[in-house]
Scaffold this motif. Structure first.
Motif, short mmCIF file in Angstrom:
data_model
loop_
_atom_site.label_atom_id
_atom_site.label_comp_id
_atom_site.label_asym_id
_atom_site.label_seq_id
_atom_site.Cartn_x
_atom_site.Cartn_y
_atom_site.Cartn_z
N ASN A 312 0.81 -1.22 0.00
CA ASN A 312 0.00 0.00 0.00
C ASN A 312 0.85 1.27 0.00
O ASN A 312 0.55 2.24 0.69
N GLU A 313 1.91 1.27 -0.82
CA GLU A 313 2.77 2.44 -0.90
C GLU A 313 2.01 3.67 -1.38
O GLU A 313 2.32 4.81 -0.96
N ALA A 314 1.00 3.49 -2.20
CA ALA A 314 0.21 4.64 -2.67
C ALA A 314 -0.49 5.34 -1.52
O ALA A 314 -0.77 6.54 -1.60
N TRP A 315 -0.77 4.59 -0.44
CA TRP A 315 -1.44 5.19 0.73
C TRP A 315 -0.47 6.06 1.54
O TRP A 315 -0.82 7.15 1.95
N TRP A 316 0.76 5.56 1.77
CA TRP A 316 1.66 6.28 2.66
C TRP A 316 2.66 7.19 1.97
O TRP A 316 3.20 8.12 2.59
N ALA A 317 2.93 6.99 0.70
CA ALA A 317 3.96 7.76 0.00
C ALA A 317 3.73 9.28 0.03
O ALA A 317 4.70 10.04 0.18
N PRO A 318 2.50 9.78 -0.14
CA PRO A 318 2.32 11.24 -0.18
C PRO A 318 2.80 11.97 1.08
O PRO A 318 3.18 13.14 0.99
N SER A 319 2.80 11.31 2.23
CA SER A 319 3.22 11.99 3.46
C SER A 319 4.64 11.65 3.88
O SER A 319 5.18 12.25 4.83
N LYS A 320 5.30 10.73 3.19
CA LYS A 320 6.61 10.25 3.63
C LYS A 320 7.69 11.33 3.53
O LYS A 320 8.44 11.57 4.49
N ASP A 321 7.79 12.01 2.41
CA ASP A 321 8.87 12.99 2.23
C ASP A 321 8.76 14.13 3.23
O ASP A 321 9.77 14.57 3.80
N ALA A 322 7.54 14.64 3.44
CA ALA A 322 7.35 15.74 4.39
C ALA A 322 7.70 15.30 5.81
O ALA A 322 8.30 16.07 6.58
N THR A 323 7.36 14.08 6.15
CA THR A 323 7.67 13.56 7.49
C THR A 323 9.17 13.48 7.70
O THR A 323 9.70 13.91 8.74
N GLU A 324 9.90 12.94 6.73
CA GLU A 324 11.35 12.81 6.88
C GLU A 324 12.04 14.17 6.87
O GLU A 324 13.04 14.38 7.57
N ALA A 325 11.50 15.12 6.12
CA ALA A 325 12.07 16.47 6.12
C ALA A 325 11.92 17.11 7.48
O ALA A 325 12.83 17.79 7.98
N PHE A 326 10.77 16.90 8.11
CA PHE A 326 10.54 17.44 9.45
C PHE A 326 11.52 16.84 10.44
O PHE A 326 12.15 17.54 11.24
N TYR A 327 11.67 15.52 10.41
CA TYR A 327 12.57 14.87 11.37
C TYR A 327 14.03 15.27 11.11
O TYR A 327 14.83 15.36 12.06
N ALA A 328 14.37 15.49 9.87
CA ALA A 328 15.74 15.91 9.56
C ALA A 328 16.07 17.24 10.23
O ALA A 328 17.18 17.45 10.73
N LYS A 329 15.11 18.14 10.27
CA LYS A 329 15.31 19.45 10.92
C LYS A 329 15.52 19.28 12.43
O LYS A 329 16.17 20.09 13.07
N GLN A 330 14.90 18.21 12.98
CA GLN A 330 15.04 17.95 14.41
C GLN A 330 16.30 17.13 14.75
O GLN A 330 16.56 16.83 15.91
N GLY A 331 17.06 16.77 13.71
CA GLY A 331 18.22 15.92 13.92
C GLY A 331 17.85 14.48 14.23
O GLY A 331 18.61 13.74 14.84
N GLN A 332 16.62 14.07 13.77
CA GLN A 332 16.14 12.73 14.10
C GLN A 332 15.83 11.93 12.83
O GLN A 332 15.18 10.92 12.91
#
Length: 332
Positions: A312-332
């Protein structure tokens, strides 16, 4: 046939409950969901039939809530702001939804005499030492450690007050950490699974010794239905499946099940106020109401969850990049 109103039914645990109810009962279901980032209309795809209705709206909208309660036999209240990291960055939405939203629902339940079940979390109890032989029970004192868990504790206390002061017919359940389909990729297990799928090394807070008590979302759903059917009004029931695992073991098991080396992950700075251990004693639910989990094997449940995210990658893919970008800013 009962008419159920499910708040937050487009979220992770709520959508699993909606699927479970429609598959295993004859109930009609109306979902009320604000569709914030954590609510996904696609999690309810394929349910458009005569027994299912979706309403987009805010649980703090008293007029809308009142109209929906007027048509419901029972309400299951899943809607909540529920991410610890987000609550540390901006506590206000947690007050608005978890406190004011719950108050608005309770007032509607009082006016209409509606059966009300409130979904809560084991995080209201704080945490346990890693070597503590005890587990949380219904009598464990509240000791929340974050804006998220403190607002959930506050909402629990509101429910109890409305039961005692106004005679609202309510029950409460406090559940351990859920995993399974439809969980947002910001959360621990789906984040690691989707990282591996994307070829990204999983991330582990600190040394990974923090322990969580995992339960599959289907088991949570069956427990809630049991409480609705058999639970004593005014009572609290703890829901758990004896699934204690530390975060390091979970990450390594994900990697192993996905064909990767068990050490192919990175350590990141631990988050502030990170609770050490949660552990649920669900004896009251099991002995008094006769409930038992179906996914007693965490490895099997995790394998099924991994397969769901692969399919079900089509379900989760749209939010994946934004989530990882947010965590990257937090150093996580």
């Amino acid at each position: 046939m009962s008419r159920l109103l499910v708040t937050g039914g487009a979220g992770f645990i709520g959508s699993n409950f909606v699927h479970h109810v429609l598959e295993h009962t004859d109930h009609e279901v109306t979902v009320l969901d604000k569709l914030t980032y954590a609510g996904n209309r696609d999690s309810l795809a394929g349910l458009e039939d005569s027994r299912f209705t979706f309403v987009q709206g805010d649980i703090a909208d008293a007029t809308l809530v009142d109209s929906l309660f007027a048509e419901a036999d029972a309400v299951v209240h899943y809607a909540a702001e529920s991410h610890n990291d987000n609550s540390l960055n901006d506590p206000r939405p947690f007050l608005d939804t978890n406190i004011i939203g719950t108050y608005t629902l309770l007032e509607a339940a009082r006016r209409h005499g509606t059966r009300f079940h409130h979904i809560s979390t084991d995080e209201v109890y704080g945490d346990l030492e890693l070597d503590d032989p005890e587990r949380f029970t219904e009598s464990t004192p509240y000791n929340p450690s974050s804006p998220y868990s403190s607002t959930k504790a506050g909402s629990d206390l509101l429910v109890r007050a409305w039961v005692r002061s106004f005679g609202v017919g309510a029950t409460i359940s406090n559940c351990s950490n859920n995993y399974g389909p439809y969980q947002h990729v910001e959360k621990f297990i789906p984040r690691q699974i989707t990282n591996v799928i994307r070829g990204i090394r999983p991330k582990l807070y600190g040394a990974g010794q923090n322990v969580r008590d995992w339960i599959h979302a289907d088991d949570h759903s069956s427990a809630v239905l049991t409480i609705l059917d058999k639970g004593e009004l005014g009572e609290t029931y703890l829901i758990g499946a004896d699934g204690e695992r530390n975060n390091k073991d979970v990450v390594e098991l994900i990697l192993e099940q996905m064909g990767q080396p068990r050490d192919a992950y990175d350590h990141v700075t631990d988050r502030a106020g990170h609770d050490l251990r949660y552990a649920i004693d669900s004896a009251k639910l099991r002995t008094e109401l006769g409930w038992a989990p179906q996914f007693g094997d965490f490895e099997a449940g995790l394998a099924a969850t991994i397969q769901w995210y692969r399919d079900n990658e089509a379900w989760w893919a749209p939010s994946k990049d934004a989530t990882e970008a947010f965590y990257a800013k937090q150093g996580q």
